[in-house]
Design an enzyme around this catalytic site. Structure first.
Site, PDB file in Angstrom:
ATOM      1  N   ASP A   1       0.853  -1.360  -0.091  1.00  0.00           N
ATOM      2  CA  ASP A   1      -0.090  -0.068   0.168  1.00  0.00           C
ATOM      3  C   ASP A   1       0.854   1.032   0.065  1.00  0.00           C
ATOM      4  O   ASP A   1       1.658   1.548   0.783  1.00  0.00           O
ATOM      5  CB  ASP A   1      -0.971  -0.136   1.215  1.00  0.00           C
ATOM      6  CG  ASP A   1      -1.622   1.103   1.602  1.00  0.00           C
ATOM      7  OD1 ASP A   1      -1.809   2.047   0.504  1.00  0.00           O
ATOM      8  OD2 ASP A   1      -2.231   1.351   2.682  1.00  0.00           O
TER       9      ASP A   1
ATOM     10  N   HIS B   1      -3.754   4.819   6.744  1.00  0.00           N
ATOM     11  CA  HIS B   1      -2.682   4.148   5.852  1.00  0.00           C
ATOM     12  C   HIS B   1      -1.247   4.408   6.369  1.00  0.00           C
ATOM     13  O   HIS B   1      -0.830   5.451   7.066  1.00  0.00           O
ATOM     14  CB  HIS B   1      -2.628   4.844   4.359  1.00  0.00           C
ATOM     15  CG  HIS B   1      -3.681   4.513   3.744  1.00  0.00           C
ATOM     16  ND1 HIS B   1      -3.986   3.499   2.688  1.00  0.00           N
ATOM     17  CD2 HIS B   1      -4.988   5.180   3.829  1.00  0.00           C
ATOM     18  CE1 HIS B   1      -5.306   3.452   2.295  1.00  0.00           C
ATOM     19  NE2 HIS B   1      -5.843   4.367   2.898  1.00  0.00           N
TER      20      HIS B   1
END
Lengths: 557, 557
Positions: free
Chosen positions: A196, A369
């Site tokens: 990611d 994130h």
């Protein structure tokens, strides 16, 4: 059929150079699995479009090989394409996800009237096989509970796909990222890491989610009237912290907004959200409770015009009216492109007298994130031979590539790819193969895939310059003009307001043009249409410096 | 005519609940002055609009009283309405500004072919009179040199209007905010302060502009290929720092982009930008210099699609081609609403192989507006009796009001106003008067004020749902249909792509409707048009869940 020389193919069909519509194909010989099947939300470059799907025709063409779809977590940019994909696959492919992920998916498939989907529950730490592939799932943290990274054993090497993740050392549910499992996988050797990249440009480590709870408690303690908190409805840990802070200061929680009502219901049923029944109040019963005893939990953190919070700001929410001195907490960050919409709602709330606390002035949000130090830690835990940064715009993919290089991945083994690029892995190494079809499919009302670039270009032109239709009737036998041309315009200055001589002058110009074409003996419709289009276009450019779309219609009568 | 009882009127016509089109009327009896005359740039809510002006009809109606227009600094949101206003005033009203401000205005008025404007240079520290008003100007810092705050002596009390400002203790030009002057004015008593609210939500003090120079020098030292820096062309101090850093490491400066070329030229001529002729190179001669000896100074920091930087990112700039390893510095922050456009450019630059340094990952920008501690200092220096926060969205005005309350301004004396609200000041105190006309005027091509809400609504609808025009010919005598109806659509799924049966089915539905109206003996065009519109609208909703604009045209032939 698969020989020693068969190559593993890894194909991101979505999620590269974009935030959204995540989808990755893993294919080896006669076996294929899909990781995630997400949508992307349209922006101002896609007027009128409801959703954007990845072009997954590569998968549909090979549907017989598709052994299953693994969903890393329950966000729509990882699950939202499932209803469309399942319809196009035409057979019930197994969908694998953790309990909450499947709970959210089940609700969505039900809305789309997809009967009896094959939902297969997986658990963090658990293992499954699909075709030739062996899978293990590792708990990771994110802005939704129950997310997993996917470890894949293949004939040519091991892969780790992180899903979306952050490394929260004190997550709200105590479900810490499975460092031991990931490290063990790393020791077994990881040929390819897909990780990611969303926050690869952000330095350091973000704060832990728990700190948002501290801020909420402080804000709640200061408030002496109604409190309204807007957040993502799938961010169950945030919702939990709002509930805990509310109950902790003796307030009841009122839930409003369709997705907030749905998601809190699912999360409570499945045991992910814990709040006693007595502390949750129906929005319609709220009137009985004094404002200083209520926290309203609401949708609308992105400024969506029809959301509960926007309705409150506009004064047209059914049950909640903002009073001078109410506190509104926007516990989220605007997704890029939504900044102005969020600001519009904040301004309206401020006008209504609310005290608005948002990320810019209070610690009421942290990202889901991982930032650069976390991404490097993931790289160091897994020590991959090859690395593909996924989930991010090109700027993020490049930043992530730089991080991988910094921790020691060889430059030649880092692949910054585009959707549809093919990464081929054999025992001897990895390389790019021949690209496959990839792209976007627009969902526009009930139409899936009918809207394309031509229509979007037309819409953009219509929006900026408007349209003028000129209707000319000609006698079918003689080809001569019948009656006067009609001009109908919308979005152009002579449409409804403004310069009243413009329309009359435009008519005169067209009549002159028609007289000229008639004089030249033109009867071909195309010739007349082109002449009229050109003449009106030039007239409008001279008079108003605008080039609306001009549609001449010649009718034979 | 003016008696003891005449009230001073202060009317913001722009700049409240918005960032842009700043304009404030100061009026007493038979004398009126205007402070600033700015424009606002349109966003996605104003498709096709070029500029937004404040509705200044209040000023035009009272043009005979207008003694002058004072411009606080040279930014377009403070100067851009001048060409339009001067045309509408129809007489050469004096425009007062400092040297650089007037230099920039002169260029703009010249472009608009406004002959012989009455430009009157003022100086920081200087005094002038206009009608009954006495003015003094105080140096302030901002993201353009030569900005001033305006101190106004009126018969009923003193006013201070800060313009846009920050308090930079080490400004690049050494022109520190005139604390002594402002403090002295404060000691004389300030009845009303109007102060810049843009950054009222930001905590603390921002860094000094000089720190950007430090960052630039560090980045420049690391770069071993071409460096490109994008910034606002009017930010002459930033431009100076880029030039200094470039020259300091032995690089030449190449200027590209129309406004960058214009503004650096004006600033050099007037002595605000200092760089030796030998260190500035024409863009067309750049090819002769090695890349590691060049810094390109460019427009495009806001992601504007036609700007020099966007052209470089797209690979179609005339003289600059991005090479793998070039460094691009975006020395600015995206104006709200421009985030996606800027990100698009960064992604393209990253794809082209550039190392992109922007505010998110390097200290390459500081704001030009004072943050909350600076705003409080201004309040404490001036100790105003009344306070109107200006220049900001409602959220910023409220935040600034809170700051004023925190430093001791009485709550009843703080006025959070809207454009067109009237603040009336007499010796006994201040109060709100009756609102006056205020609002927006759209500039759309050559048309000023012709585009209104109807056209904008139409454009928004055209963009989201498209348009379908149906042309029906009827015999003028019998009222009977002649030929087949024609459907022309744009931006709708059956326009150019997609479901091919849709158009045929739509035609069939319309024919059925026409048969029905004919059967009922309807000949009135309005009746036929309504029936056709309703029938096609319903058909499209059923089939594609869209409601395009539908324009039925009945032609008599």
């Amino acid at each position: 059929m698969t020989t020693k020389k068969t190559r593993l193919r890894v194909i991101p069909l979505g999620g590269l150079d974009e935030i959204g519509k995540n989808m990755t194909v893993i294919e080896y010989g006669n076996d294929m699995v899909l990781i995630d099947a997400g949508i992307m939300f349209p922006d101002e470059a896609h007027p009128g479009v409801d959703l954007i799907l990845p072009d997954y025709s590569y998968v549909v063409k090979r549907r017989d090989k598709l052994r299953g779809i693994i969903i890393t977590h329950g966000h729509e940019d990882h699950t939202g394409a499932l209803p469309y994909l399942l319809k196009d696959l035409g057979r019930p492919v197994p969908i694998l996800g953790t309990k909450l992920t499947l709970g959210l998916i089940a609700g969505k498939l039900n809305e789309h009237k997809i009967k009896k989907p094959k939902l297969r529950e997986i658990t963090a730490g658990g293992k499954v096989s699909l075709g030739i592939f062996g899978f293990q799932f590792f708990a990771v943290n994110h802005s939704i509970p129950d997310g997993v990274a996917v470890f894949i054993k293949t004939p040519v090497g091991n892969i780790l796909h992180t899903g979306d993740f952050k490394l929260d050392q004190t997550p709200i549910d105590g479900r810490v990222t499975d460092y031991a499992g990931i490290a063990k996988a790393g020791r077994q050797g990881i040929s390819l890491l897909l990780s990611d990249s969303t926050n690869a440009e952000s330095p350091g480590y973000p704060r832990t989610e728990a700190t948002v709870g501290d801020s909420l408690r402080t804000l709640f303690a200061e408030a002496d009237q109604r409190i309204i908190v807007a957040s993502f409805s799938s961010h169950i840990h945030r919702v939990q912290q709002v509930c805990d802070a509310a109950v902790g200061c003796g307030r009841k929680v009122v839930v409003t907004g369709r997705s907030m009502v749905n998601n809190t219901k699912i999360a409570r049923e499945l045991g992910y959200l814990k709040i006693d029944e007595e502390n949750i109040v129906d929005a319609y019963s709220m009137g009985n409770i004094p404002p200083e005893k209520v926290v309203v939990l609401s949708t609308g953190s992105q400024g969506e015009p029809l959301s509960a919070l926007a309705r409150m700001a506009n004064g047209d929410h059914k049950t909640v009216r903002i009073e001078e001195g109410d506190t509104v907490v926007i516990s989220a960050t605007p997704v890029p492109g939504n900044e102005k919409a969020v600001s519009r709602v904040i301004n309206k709330l401020a006008k209504a007298g609310a005290i608005v606390k948002h990320k810019g002035i209070a610690d009421v949000h942290v990202s889901g994130h991982g930032a650069s130090e976390e991404l490097k830690l993931m790289l160091n835990l897994t020590k991959p031979k090859h690395f593909i940064p996924i989930h991010g715009e090109t700027r993020h993919l490049h930043a992530h590539a730089d991080l991988a290089f910094a921790v020691g991945v060889k430059e030649d083994n880092i692949f910054v790819m585009e959707n549809g690029d093919v990464f081929e892995l054999s025992e001897s190494g990895g390389q790019l193969g021949t690209r496959v079809q990839a792209g976007v499919v627009y969902v526009d009302g009930l139409s899936v895939g009918d809207v394309g670039q031509v229509i979007l270009r037309d819409r953009a032109l219509l929006a900026s310059d408007g349209i003028a239709t000129i209707v000319i009737a000609v006698d079918a036998k003689t080809g001569k003009l019948v009656g006067e041309p009609e001009i109908v315009a919308r979005g152009v200055v002579f449409a409804d307001e403004g310069d009243s001589t413009l329309l009359a002058d435009a008519r005169a110009r067209i009549n002159k043009t028609l007289a000229k074409t008639a004089g030249e003996g033109a009867t071909d419709h195309q010739v007349i249409q082109n002449a009229v289009r050109e003449s009106l276009s030039q007239f409008l450019w001279e008079r108003v410096r605008r080039r609306p779309m001009i549609i001449p219609v010649v009718m034979e009568v």
